[in-house]
Write a protein that holds these residues in place. Structure first.
Motif, PDB file in Angstrom:
ATOM      1  N   ASN A 162     -16.114  -0.192  -0.245  1.00  0.00           N
ATOM      2  CA  ASN A 162     -14.738  -0.663  -0.095  1.00  0.00           C
ATOM      3  C   ASN A 162     -13.801   0.274  -0.818  1.00  0.00           C
ATOM      4  O   ASN A 162     -14.139   0.845  -1.843  1.00  0.00           O
ATOM      5  CB  ASN A 162     -14.584  -2.065  -0.674  1.00  0.00           C
ATOM      6  CG  ASN A 162     -15.290  -3.113   0.149  1.00  0.00           C
ATOM      7  OD1 ASN A 162     -15.585  -2.907   1.316  1.00  0.00           O
ATOM      8  ND2 ASN A 162     -15.578  -4.240  -0.465  1.00  0.00           N
ATOM      9  N   GLY A 163     -12.613   0.449  -0.286  1.00  0.00           N
ATOM     10  CA  GLY A 163     -11.650   1.305  -0.964  1.00  0.00           C
ATOM     11  C   GLY A 163     -10.499   1.689  -0.069  1.00  0.00           C
ATOM     12  O   GLY A 163     -10.365   1.215   1.052  1.00  0.00           O
ATOM     13  N   VAL A 164      -9.666   2.575  -0.604  1.00  0.00           N
ATOM     14  CA  VAL A 164      -8.537   3.117   0.126  1.00  0.00           C
ATOM     15  C   VAL A 164      -8.881   4.550   0.483  1.00  0.00           C
ATOM     16  O   VAL A 164      -9.272   5.344  -0.380  1.00  0.00           O
ATOM     17  CB  VAL A 164      -7.247   3.086  -0.734  1.00  0.00           C
ATOM     18  CG1 VAL A 164      -6.086   3.743  -0.007  1.00  0.00           C
ATOM     19  CG2 VAL A 164      -6.926   1.652  -1.120  1.00  0.00           C
ATOM     20  N   TYR A 165      -8.753   4.900   1.745  1.00  0.00           N
ATOM     21  CA  TYR A 165      -9.112   6.232   2.210  1.00  0.00           C
ATOM     22  C   TYR A 165      -7.925   6.905   2.854  1.00  0.00           C
ATOM     23  O   TYR A 165      -7.131   6.280   3.544  1.00  0.00           O
ATOM     24  CB  TYR A 165     -10.286   6.143   3.210  1.00  0.00           C
ATOM     25  CG  TYR A 165     -11.515   5.575   2.570  1.00  0.00           C
ATOM     26  CD1 TYR A 165     -12.363   6.409   1.857  1.00  0.00           C
ATOM     27  CD2 TYR A 165     -11.810   4.229   2.630  1.00  0.00           C
ATOM     28  CE1 TYR A 165     -13.487   5.906   1.233  1.00  0.00           C
ATOM     29  CE2 TYR A 165     -12.934   3.717   2.007  1.00  0.00           C
ATOM     30  CZ  TYR A 165     -13.773   4.561   1.319  1.00  0.00           C
ATOM     31  OH  TYR A 165     -14.878   4.065   0.698  1.00  0.00           O
ATOM     32  N   ILE A 166      -7.799   8.201   2.625  1.00  0.00           N
ATOM     33  CA  ILE A 166      -6.709   8.982   3.220  1.00  0.00           C
ATOM     34  C   ILE A 166      -7.269  10.088   4.083  1.00  0.00           C
ATOM     35  O   ILE A 166      -8.383  10.468   3.979  1.00  0.00           O
ATOM     36  CB  ILE A 166      -5.764   9.566   2.159  1.00  0.00           C
ATOM     37  CG1 ILE A 166      -6.543  10.132   0.983  1.00  0.00           C
ATOM     38  CG2 ILE A 166      -4.771   8.579   1.710  1.00  0.00           C
ATOM     39  CD1 ILE A 166      -5.698  10.758  -0.088  1.00  0.00           C
TER      40      ILE A 166
ATOM     41  N   ALA B 121      -2.388   2.019   6.746  1.00  0.00           N
ATOM     42  CA  ALA B 121      -2.650   1.133   7.888  1.00  0.00           C
ATOM     43  C   ALA B 121      -3.842   0.258   7.550  1.00  0.00           C
ATOM     44  O   ALA B 121      -4.840   0.741   7.019  1.00  0.00           O
ATOM     45  CB  ALA B 121      -2.930   1.961   9.138  1.00  0.00           C
ATOM     46  N   ASN B 122      -3.730  -1.014   7.824  1.00  0.00           N
ATOM     47  CA  ASN B 122      -4.836  -1.953   7.606  1.00  0.00           C
ATOM     48  C   ASN B 122      -5.580  -2.149   8.923  1.00  0.00           C
ATOM     49  O   ASN B 122      -5.029  -2.701   9.861  1.00  0.00           O
ATOM     50  CB  ASN B 122      -4.297  -3.305   7.117  1.00  0.00           C
ATOM     51  CG  ASN B 122      -3.584  -3.173   5.795  1.00  0.00           C
ATOM     52  OD1 ASN B 122      -4.109  -2.566   4.879  1.00  0.00           O
ATOM     53  ND2 ASN B 122      -2.394  -3.727   5.717  1.00  0.00           N
ATOM     54  N   LEU B 123      -6.811  -1.676   8.970  1.00  0.00           N
ATOM     55  CA  LEU B 123      -7.620  -1.843  10.177  1.00  0.00           C
ATOM     56  C   LEU B 123      -8.532  -3.047   9.998  1.00  0.00           C
ATOM     57  O   LEU B 123      -9.112  -3.242   8.932  1.00  0.00           O
ATOM     58  CB  LEU B 123      -8.445  -0.580  10.427  1.00  0.00           C
ATOM     59  CG  LEU B 123      -7.639   0.697  10.645  1.00  0.00           C
ATOM     60  CD1 LEU B 123      -8.574   1.899  10.781  1.00  0.00           C
ATOM     61  CD2 LEU B 123      -6.767   0.578  11.877  1.00  0.00           C
ATOM     62  N   PRO B 124      -8.684  -3.873  11.022  1.00  0.00           N
ATOM     63  CA  PRO B 124      -9.528  -5.062  10.904  1.00  0.00           C
ATOM     64  C   PRO B 124     -11.007  -4.671  10.765  1.00  0.00           C
ATOM     65  O   PRO B 124     -11.563  -4.015  11.639  1.00  0.00           O
ATOM     66  CB  PRO B 124      -9.266  -5.828  12.200  1.00  0.00           C
ATOM     67  CG  PRO B 124      -8.739  -4.823  13.157  1.00  0.00           C
ATOM     68  CD  PRO B 124      -8.067  -3.761  12.340  1.00  0.00           C
ATOM     69  N   SER B 125     -11.610  -5.075   9.675  1.00  0.00           N
ATOM     70  CA  SER B 125     -13.009  -4.712   9.429  1.00  0.00           C
ATOM     71  C   SER B 125     -13.947  -5.322  10.461  1.00  0.00           C
ATOM     72  O   SER B 125     -15.026  -4.778  10.709  1.00  0.00           O
ATOM     73  CB  SER B 125     -13.424  -5.116   8.022  1.00  0.00           C
ATOM     74  OG  SER B 125     -13.285  -6.511   7.858  1.00  0.00           O
TER      75      SER B 125
ATOM     76  N   GLY C  36       0.799  -1.230   0.000  1.00  0.00           N
ATOM     77  CA  GLY C  36       0.000   0.000   0.000  1.00  0.00           C
ATOM     78  C   GLY C  36       0.821   1.265   0.000  1.00  0.00           C
ATOM     79  O   GLY C  36       0.675   2.126  -0.853  1.00  0.00           O
ATOM     80  N   GLY C  37       1.717   1.393   0.983  1.00  0.00           N
ATOM     81  CA  GLY C  37       2.520   2.596   1.090  1.00  0.00           C
ATOM     82  C   GLY C  37       3.460   2.787  -0.081  1.00  0.00           C
ATOM     83  O   GLY C  37       3.697   3.904  -0.524  1.00  0.00           O
ATOM     84  N   LYS C  38       3.995   1.696  -0.610  1.00  0.00           N
ATOM     85  CA  LYS C  38       4.925   1.795  -1.737  1.00  0.00           C
ATOM     86  C   LYS C  38       4.212   2.240  -3.012  1.00  0.00           C
ATOM     87  O   LYS C  38       4.709   3.065  -3.765  1.00  0.00           O
ATOM     88  CB  LYS C  38       5.614   0.449  -1.970  1.00  0.00           C
ATOM     89  CG  LYS C  38       6.562   0.074  -0.846  1.00  0.00           C
ATOM     90  CD  LYS C  38       7.108  -1.319  -1.024  1.00  0.00           C
ATOM     91  CE  LYS C  38       7.885  -1.728   0.216  1.00  0.00           C
ATOM     92  NZ  LYS C  38       8.132  -3.139   0.281  1.00  0.00           N
TER      93      LYS C  38
END
Length: 119
Positions: A115-119, A99-103, A90-92
């Protein structure tokens, strides 16, 4: 206004008026779209030397969009919890730490969020 007349004549056929430019911007704010082009009726009339220069019609005449893979959330979401181990990609790929948070800990808070990547 043409659309106003259609709405007055037959509100079942034309139930809504065209939004103003500001209303259009508010509508598109949370859609996964990027505006490519936008012109108001007034801009169209001026560009084609049609009608009165004093006309003040800010309703959209034309708008084009392209779909994008991300959009803003309507509401701010803050989550706090333990970070799960990811694959280290992810970071690369994104260029900033992730950070991967447990759903399983946040299932109630995440029911309305796609679903997605959030900043």
């Amino acid at each position: 206004d043409f659309v106003q007349k259609l709405n007055n004549d037959n509100p079942l056929m034309v139930p809504n008026l065209l939004p103003t430019r500001y209303q259009q911007e508010v509508l598109e704010q949370y859609q996964p779209l990027t505006r490519l082009n936008f012109a108001t009726i007034n801009e169209h009339l001026k560009d084609n030397n049609i009608g009165d220069d004093k006309a003040n019609v800010s309703a959209p005449y034309f708008a084009s969009y392209t779909k994008v893979p991300c959009r803003m959330l309507k509401n701010l979401v803050r989550l706090r919890g333990p970070v799960d181990q990811g694959y280290g990609r992810g970071g690369k790929k994104l260029g900033f730490p992730t950070a991967n948070l447990p759903s399983s800990l946040f299932s109630n808070a995440l029911t309305t969020i796609p679903n997605g990547v959030y900043i």
